[in-house]
Scaffold this motif. Structure first.
Motif, PDB file in Angstrom:
ATOM      1  N   VAL A 179       0.856  -1.187   0.000  1.00  0.00           N
ATOM      2  CA  VAL A 179       0.000   0.000   0.000  1.00  0.00           C
ATOM      3  C   VAL A 179       0.893   1.240   0.000  1.00  0.00           C
ATOM      4  CG1 VAL A 179      -1.915  -1.132   1.198  1.00  0.00           C
ATOM      5  CG2 VAL A 179      -0.135  -0.005   2.543  1.00  0.00           C
ATOM      6  N   VAL A 180       0.309   2.365  -0.390  1.00  0.00           N
ATOM      7  CA  VAL A 180       1.062   3.624  -0.390  1.00  0.00           C
ATOM      8  C   VAL A 180       0.264   4.630   0.431  1.00  0.00           C
ATOM      9  CG1 VAL A 180       2.139   5.427  -1.777  1.00  0.00           C
ATOM     10  CG2 VAL A 180       1.926   3.125  -2.720  1.00  0.00           C
ATOM     11  N   LYS A 181       0.958   5.259   1.371  1.00  0.00           N
ATOM     12  CA  LYS A 181       0.276   6.198   2.262  1.00  0.00           C
ATOM     13  C   LYS A 181      -0.221   7.406   1.465  1.00  0.00           C
ATOM     14  CE  LYS A 181       0.808   7.827   6.866  1.00  0.00           C
ATOM     15  NZ  LYS A 181       1.576   8.729   7.630  1.00  0.00           N
ATOM     16  N   LEU A 182      -1.446   7.858   1.787  1.00  0.00           N
ATOM     17  CA  LEU A 182      -1.995   9.051   1.131  1.00  0.00           C
ATOM     18  C   LEU A 182      -1.412  10.300   1.778  1.00  0.00           C
ATOM     19  CD1 LEU A 182      -5.745   7.995   0.767  1.00  0.00           C
ATOM     20  CD2 LEU A 182      -3.945   7.890  -0.967  1.00  0.00           C
ATOM     21  N   PRO A 183      -1.297  11.402   1.095  1.00  0.00           N
ATOM     22  CA  PRO A 183      -1.611  11.561  -0.319  1.00  0.00           C
ATOM     23  C   PRO A 183      -0.547  10.961  -1.218  1.00  0.00           C
ATOM     24  CG  PRO A 183      -0.654  13.588   0.523  1.00  0.00           C
ATOM     25  CD  PRO A 183      -0.796  12.654   1.701  1.00  0.00           C
ATOM     26  N   LEU A 184      -1.011  10.444  -2.352  1.00  0.00           N
ATOM     27  CA  LEU A 184      -0.049  10.020  -3.372  1.00  0.00           C
ATOM     28  C   LEU A 184       0.654  11.274  -3.889  1.00  0.00           C
ATOM     29  CD1 LEU A 184      -2.282   7.495  -5.344  1.00  0.00           C
ATOM     30  CD2 LEU A 184      -0.345   6.949  -3.862  1.00  0.00           C
ATOM     31  N   PRO A 185       1.863  11.151  -4.393  1.00  0.00           N
ATOM     32  CA  PRO A 185       2.553  12.337  -4.898  1.00  0.00           C
ATOM     33  C   PRO A 185       1.895  12.878  -6.166  1.00  0.00           C
ATOM     34  CG  PRO A 185       3.768  10.366  -5.451  1.00  0.00           C
ATOM     35  CD  PRO A 185       2.644   9.927  -4.570  1.00  0.00           C
ATOM     36  N   PRO A 186       2.330  14.040  -6.651  1.00  0.00           N
ATOM     37  CA  PRO A 186       1.803  14.557  -7.914  1.00  0.00           C
ATOM     38  C   PRO A 186       1.970  13.519  -9.023  1.00  0.00           C
ATOM     39  CG  PRO A 186       3.275  16.160  -6.889  1.00  0.00           C
ATOM     40  CD  PRO A 186       3.353  14.918  -6.062  1.00  0.00           C
ATOM     41  N   GLY A 187       1.053  13.562  -9.991  1.00  0.00           N
ATOM     42  CA  GLY A 187       1.200  12.696 -11.165  1.00  0.00           C
ATOM     43  C   GLY A 187       0.397  11.410 -11.078  1.00  0.00           C
ATOM     44  N   ALA A 188       0.054  10.984  -9.849  1.00  0.00           N
ATOM     45  CA  ALA A 188      -0.745   9.759  -9.728  1.00  0.00           C
ATOM     46  C   ALA A 188      -2.200  10.086 -10.063  1.00  0.00           C
ATOM     47  CB  ALA A 188      -0.628   9.207  -8.317  1.00  0.00           C
ATOM     48  N   LEU A 189      -2.996   9.035 -10.274  1.00  0.00           N
ATOM     49  CA  LEU A 189      -4.385   9.270 -10.700  1.00  0.00           C
ATOM     50  C   LEU A 189      -5.124  10.164  -9.710  1.00  0.00           C
ATOM     51  CD1 LEU A 189      -6.582   6.056 -10.193  1.00  0.00           C
ATOM     52  CD2 LEU A 189      -4.661   6.683  -8.754  1.00  0.00           C
ATOM     53  N   ILE A 190      -6.022  11.013 -10.210  1.00  0.00           N
ATOM     54  CA  ILE A 190      -6.824  11.831  -9.304  1.00  0.00           C
ATOM     55  C   ILE A 190      -8.235  11.263  -9.172  1.00  0.00           C
ATOM     56  CG2 ILE A 190      -5.520  13.988  -9.555  1.00  0.00           C
ATOM     57  CD1 ILE A 190      -7.703  14.921 -11.559  1.00  0.00           C
ATOM     58  N   SER A 191      -8.619  10.399 -10.090  1.00  0.00           N
ATOM     59  CA  SER A 191      -9.947   9.794 -10.006  1.00  0.00           C
ATOM     60  C   SER A 191     -10.072   8.728 -11.091  1.00  0.00           C
ATOM     61  CB  SER A 191     -11.022  10.862 -10.221  1.00  0.00           C
ATOM     62  OG  SER A 191     -12.299  10.343  -9.901  1.00  0.00           O
ATOM     63  N   LEU A 192     -11.248   8.139 -11.168  1.00  0.00           N
ATOM     64  CA  LEU A 192     -11.600   7.310 -12.325  1.00  0.00           C
ATOM     65  C   LEU A 192     -12.644   8.085 -13.115  1.00  0.00           C
ATOM     66  CD1 LEU A 192     -11.873   3.697 -10.845  1.00  0.00           C
ATOM     67  CD2 LEU A 192     -10.010   4.684 -12.194  1.00  0.00           C
ATOM     68  N   TRP A 193     -12.646   7.893 -14.421  1.00  0.00           N
ATOM     69  CA  TRP A 193     -13.567   8.671 -15.252  1.00  0.00           C
ATOM     70  C   TRP A 193     -15.013   8.375 -14.864  1.00  0.00           C
ATOM     71  CZ3 TRP A 193     -12.924  12.951 -17.622  1.00  0.00           C
ATOM     72  CH2 TRP A 193     -13.880  13.390 -18.524  1.00  0.00           C
ATOM     73  N   SER A 194     -15.263   7.147 -14.386  1.00  0.00           N
ATOM     74  CA  SER A 194     -16.637   6.806 -14.004  1.00  0.00           C
ATOM     75  C   SER A 194     -17.016   7.386 -12.640  1.00  0.00           C
ATOM     76  CB  SER A 194     -16.821   5.294 -14.024  1.00  0.00           C
ATOM     77  OG  SER A 194     -15.755   4.686 -13.349  1.00  0.00           O
ATOM     78  N   GLY A 195     -16.109   8.089 -11.996  1.00  0.00           N
ATOM     79  CA  GLY A 195     -16.506   8.810 -10.782  1.00  0.00           C
ATOM     80  C   GLY A 195     -15.627   8.547  -9.573  1.00  0.00           C
ATOM     81  N   GLU A 196     -15.672   9.512  -8.639  1.00  0.00           N
ATOM     82  CA  GLU A 196     -14.820   9.415  -7.445  1.00  0.00           C
ATOM     83  C   GLU A 196     -15.237   8.256  -6.545  1.00  0.00           C
ATOM     84  OE1 GLU A 196     -14.842  13.348  -5.675  1.00  0.00           O
ATOM     85  OE2 GLU A 196     -12.863  13.777  -6.542  1.00  0.00           O
ATOM     86  N   GLU A 197     -16.538   7.920  -6.575  1.00  0.00           N
ATOM     87  CA  GLU A 197     -16.994   6.822  -5.703  1.00  0.00           C
ATOM     88  C   GLU A 197     -16.317   5.515  -6.108  1.00  0.00           C
ATOM     89  OE1 GLU A 197     -18.372   5.785  -2.824  1.00  0.00           O
ATOM     90  OE2 GLU A 197     -18.141   7.950  -2.631  1.00  0.00           O
ATOM     91  N   ARG A 198     -16.286   5.291  -7.435  1.00  0.00           N
ATOM     92  CA  ARG A 198     -15.671   4.045  -7.918  1.00  0.00           C
ATOM     93  C   ARG A 198     -14.162   4.070  -7.636  1.00  0.00           C
ATOM     94  NH1 ARG A 198     -15.063   1.410 -13.803  1.00  0.00           N
ATOM     95  NH2 ARG A 198     -14.565  -0.692 -13.108  1.00  0.00           N
ATOM     96  N   PHE A 199     -13.566   5.248  -7.753  1.00  0.00           N
ATOM     97  CA  PHE A 199     -12.144   5.409  -7.447  1.00  0.00           C
ATOM     98  C   PHE A 199     -11.886   5.015  -5.988  1.00  0.00           C
ATOM     99  CE2 PHE A 199      -9.045   8.934  -6.033  1.00  0.00           C
ATOM    100  CZ  PHE A 199      -7.929   8.145  -6.223  1.00  0.00           C
ATOM    101  N   LYS A 200     -12.724   5.541  -5.108  1.00  0.00           N
ATOM    102  CA  LYS A 200     -12.548   5.282  -3.672  1.00  0.00           C
ATOM    103  C   LYS A 200     -12.749   3.791  -3.378  1.00  0.00           C
ATOM    104  CE  LYS A 200     -14.559   7.115   0.588  1.00  0.00           C
ATOM    105  NZ  LYS A 200     -15.400   5.968   0.854  1.00  0.00           N
ATOM    106  N   GLU A 201     -13.812   3.265  -3.947  1.00  0.00           N
ATOM    107  CA  GLU A 201     -14.107   1.834  -3.735  1.00  0.00           C
ATOM    108  C   GLU A 201     -12.961   0.946  -4.217  1.00  0.00           C
ATOM    109  OE1 GLU A 201     -17.540   0.183  -5.816  1.00  0.00           O
ATOM    110  OE2 GLU A 201     -18.650   1.817  -4.866  1.00  0.00           O
TER     111      GLU A 201
END
Ligand code: COA
Ligand code: AMP
Length: 649
Positions: A459-481
């Motif tokens: 695992v990688v501790k949040l926040p991820l550094p710049p350049g990593a994904l900010i979301s999924l196109w289908s939405g932040e909920e799916r990104f979080k899940e």
């Protein structure tokens, strides 16, 4: 051998990135040209959704092109295109590339693309693919490049998800098996996509490739559909100026396989990505302005986005764009000749490519007489680097061979040996150490930290550094899940591994249903869904089995519906192979299928994939305590033994 100096430089930089991330990245951001320099470095007000440089404004194509021309690098090669498939070679200077990109940006604009609109790019490895990407960036449109080895239904799924205004394509690509006609695939995809050509897609622009043999399926084949010719469009264009966008505006959406059949559209921002790539080119890869850099991958993958296109151009290096394979086009010296021809200083590719060369030319007889003395380092990623391949290559070339680990999601390396900071001692089998910005930990299923040397989830501790994904196109909920819920406060990589007492990270493979075939990521769930569409198949389990060339390859175990049993397993296999090629694409490299009487399952009905893997790999079999019916194992082993020859194509 590592110098103590290199170690302390790395440790110093890593500590700075952890103790003062904002200071670290504020400084790194100075290497990028901003229209409005960011005042706020990290916006954590919506944690776990973070934004870097959110109030900054920039244009990524200006950073990749105009800036270098203005600094006097206009005549330097930006792209060297070398096609082993057609024999074409072309050098494109920064000034020429700027002109082409600005003109194509005008074409995009005239056909209705604007800031925030999506543009699908479905193209082979030709300079126009890079031009199309940068032209989108110039007007703030969001590109989504789809790898050419995907079939029409996969392309349709991405069109449905991205809802593009425009599609850019070419008349053909070339694979060793022959020319690939793109237009019929795109046409079918558009008819399959729910929005179709009549939906959001306003225009299709086609780069005709006269040099592709048998290029019969060009624009003529779609006459009457209003598809546009790249060259005529460019001829009518004016150079378009770059548009300033917010640092957190999406630069692109790149689809990757997840555990379900639905591909995940990784959303990349503009500012954070530009900063991270500039930092990584110099500090991870040790490449800067004027250097010649070659990433032998494809623009359809993240490696291509970050290190064929944006990374090298942002720092003002020359990037080699190679259309061809490591072997067979025409031989296993193809890579060495490209290195010699252009005095390539560093090569980045996947271990599979090296295994292919080694398998064909184990004694490196073809390297004799070719001058590869310009080469200073080789970087390998995309899949596990086995120690045999590592040693073979390091000895063959006498240059540092650097394994590094990352993912479509992170956009740049999480773990590696940072050449720009000074190479550290190598431990073969380990991708070396966390790159500054990435706080990597290994945890067990209950999120407790594992001791050094104990395997768990990486695992990688949040926040991820710049350049990593900010979301999924289908939405932040799916990104979080998908990434943030499993271990709160951490990004879950989906990879398992361990960290040793010296802080070296060892990647042991995916913990989910993703398999890695020749550095390409595939979902076994998606393969199963496809196999199950065959009318005779009742149940299917797809697993990854070891492959000496591709690392892993998919292998299906299937049971048949009552009354539809067949004695001709090979014919069934051929039908399923075609089904997978036409639904997912040839990139799946699907060739193995075993018909079995039953699948091994737990009492609760879950398929025992580990058992299937052990049987298919011929490993010692551990009989699982949860197995419902132990006779099934004997039947399985018998099916695999008797069918191995018949069903593996
Ligand atoms: N368009 C259309 N078809 C494509 C394609 C593309 N852009 N890329 C690959 N394919 C097809 C291939 O022609 C092949 O089809 P086939 O089954 O008809 O032969 C199939 O997809 C599988 O391709 P690939 O995995 O590339 O296997 P290969 O046997 O053709 O070549 C290697 C093997 C090792 C030479 C090749 O995998 C390679 O160069 N790998 C480097 C890995 C890499 O670049 N990874 C990217 C991430 S860093
Ligand atoms: P992709 O998103 O297609 O780049 O694939 C990312 C996945 O490839 C990772 O999650 C890993 O499973 C695998 N991978 C990438 N690089 C390495 C590496 N150096 N060693 C082991 N596995 C790797």
């Amino acid at each position: 051998m590592t110098s103590p100096q290199a170690h302390s430089t790395y440790e110093h930089e890593f500590a700075r990135s952890v103790e003062d991330p904002e200071g670290f990245w504020r400084e790194a951001a100075q290497d990028i040209g901003w229209v409005r320099p960011p005042q706020r470095i990290l916006d954590d007000t919506r944690a776990p959704f973070y934004r870097w440089f959110a109030d900054g404004e920039l244009n990524v194509s200006w950073n990749a092109l105009d800036r270098h021309v203005e600094a006097g690098r206009g005549s330097q090669d930006a792209i060297i295109f070398d096609s082993a498939m057609t024999g074409q070679r072309r050098r494109i200077s920064y000034s020429e590339l700027l002109d082409e990109v600005s003109r194509f940006a005008d074409v995009l604009r005239r056909h209705g693309a604007a800031r925030g609109h999506r543009v699908i790019i479905y193209m082979p490895m030709i300079p126009e693919a890079v031009v199309a990407m940068l032209a989108c960036a110039r007007i703030g449109a969001v590109h989504s490049v789809i790898f050419g080895g995907f079939a029409a239904p996969e392309l349709a799924a991405r069109i449905d998800d991205a809802r593009p205004n425009l599609v850019i394509t070419a008349s053909g690509g070339i694979e060793p098996s022959g020319p690939i006609a793109y237009l019929p695939i795109l046409r079918r995809a558009l008819s399959l996509a729910s929005n179709g050509k009549q939906g959001t897609v306003q225009a299709v622009i086609v780069k005709e490739r006269a040099e592709v043999p048998g290029n019969a399926i060009g624009l003529d084949s779609v006459a009457g559909e209003g598809w546009l010719d790249w060259n005529s469009e460019i001829a009518q264009s004016q150079p378009a100026a770059p548009v300033a966008v917010s640092a957190s505006d999406p630069l692109y959406v790149l689809y990757t396989s997840g555990t379900t059949g639905r591909p995940k559209g990784v959303v990349r921002d503009s500012g954070g990505y530009a900063v991270a790539l500039a930092w990584s080119m110099r500090n991870v890869y040790g490449i800067d302005a004027g250097d010649v850099w070659w990433t032998a991958s494809d623009v359809g993958w993240v490696v291509g986005h970050s290190y064929i296109v944006y990374g090298p151009l942002i720092v003002g290096a020359t990037t080699v764009l190679y259309e061809g394979k490591p072997v067979g086009t025409p031989d296993a010296a193809a890579f060495w000749r490209v290195i010699e021809r252009y005095r390539v200083q560093a090569l980045f590719t996947a271990p599979t490519a090296i295994r292919a060369i080694r398998r064909t030319d184990p004694e490196l007889e073809l390297l004799g007489g070719i001058d590869v003395s310009s080469l200073e380092a080789v970087f390998l990623a995309g899949e596990h680097l086995d120690t045999e391949t590592y040693h073979w290559l390091a000895e063959a070339l006498s240059v540092p061979v650097v394994d590094h680990w990352w993912q479509t999601e992170t956009g740049w390396p999480i773990v590696g040996n940072p050449r720009g900071l000074g190479l550290l001692e190598v431990k073969p089998g380990s991708a070396t150490v966390p790159i500054p910005g990435f706080q990597v930990e290994v945890v067990d299923g209950r999120a407790s930290r594992c001791e050094a040397g104990t395997a768990g989830n990486i695992v990688v501790k949040l926040p991820l550094p710049p350049g990593a994904l900010i979301s999924l196109w289908s939405g932040e909920e799916r990104f979080k899940e998908a990434y943030l819920d499993a271990f709160p406060g951490y990004y879950s990589t989906g990879d398992g591994g361990m960290i040793d007492e010296d802080g070296y990270v060892f990647i042991l493979g995916r913990t989910d249903d993703v398999i890695n075939v020749a550095g390409h990521r595939l979902s076994t769930g998606q393969l199963e869904d496809t196999v199950l569409t065959h009318p005779s198949i009742a149940e299917a389990a797809v697993i990854g089995v070891r492959d000496s060339l591709k690392g892993e390859r998919p292998c299906a175990f299937v049971t048949l519906k009552a009354g539809l049993e067949t004695s001709d397993d090979a014919a069934l296999r051929d039908q399923v192979v075609d089904l997978v090629r036409n639904t997912i694409g040839p990139v799946a490299s699907f060739k193995d299928l075993f018909v079995v009487p039953r699948l091994p399952k737990t009492r609760s009905g879950k398929v025992l994939r580990k058992t299937l893997r052990e049987i298919a790999n011929g490993d010692g079999l551990t009989v699982p305590a949860t197995l419902d019916d132990s006779d099934v194992l004997q039947a399985l082993q018998a099916a695999v033994t008797t069918n191995t020859k018949a069903v593996s194509r």
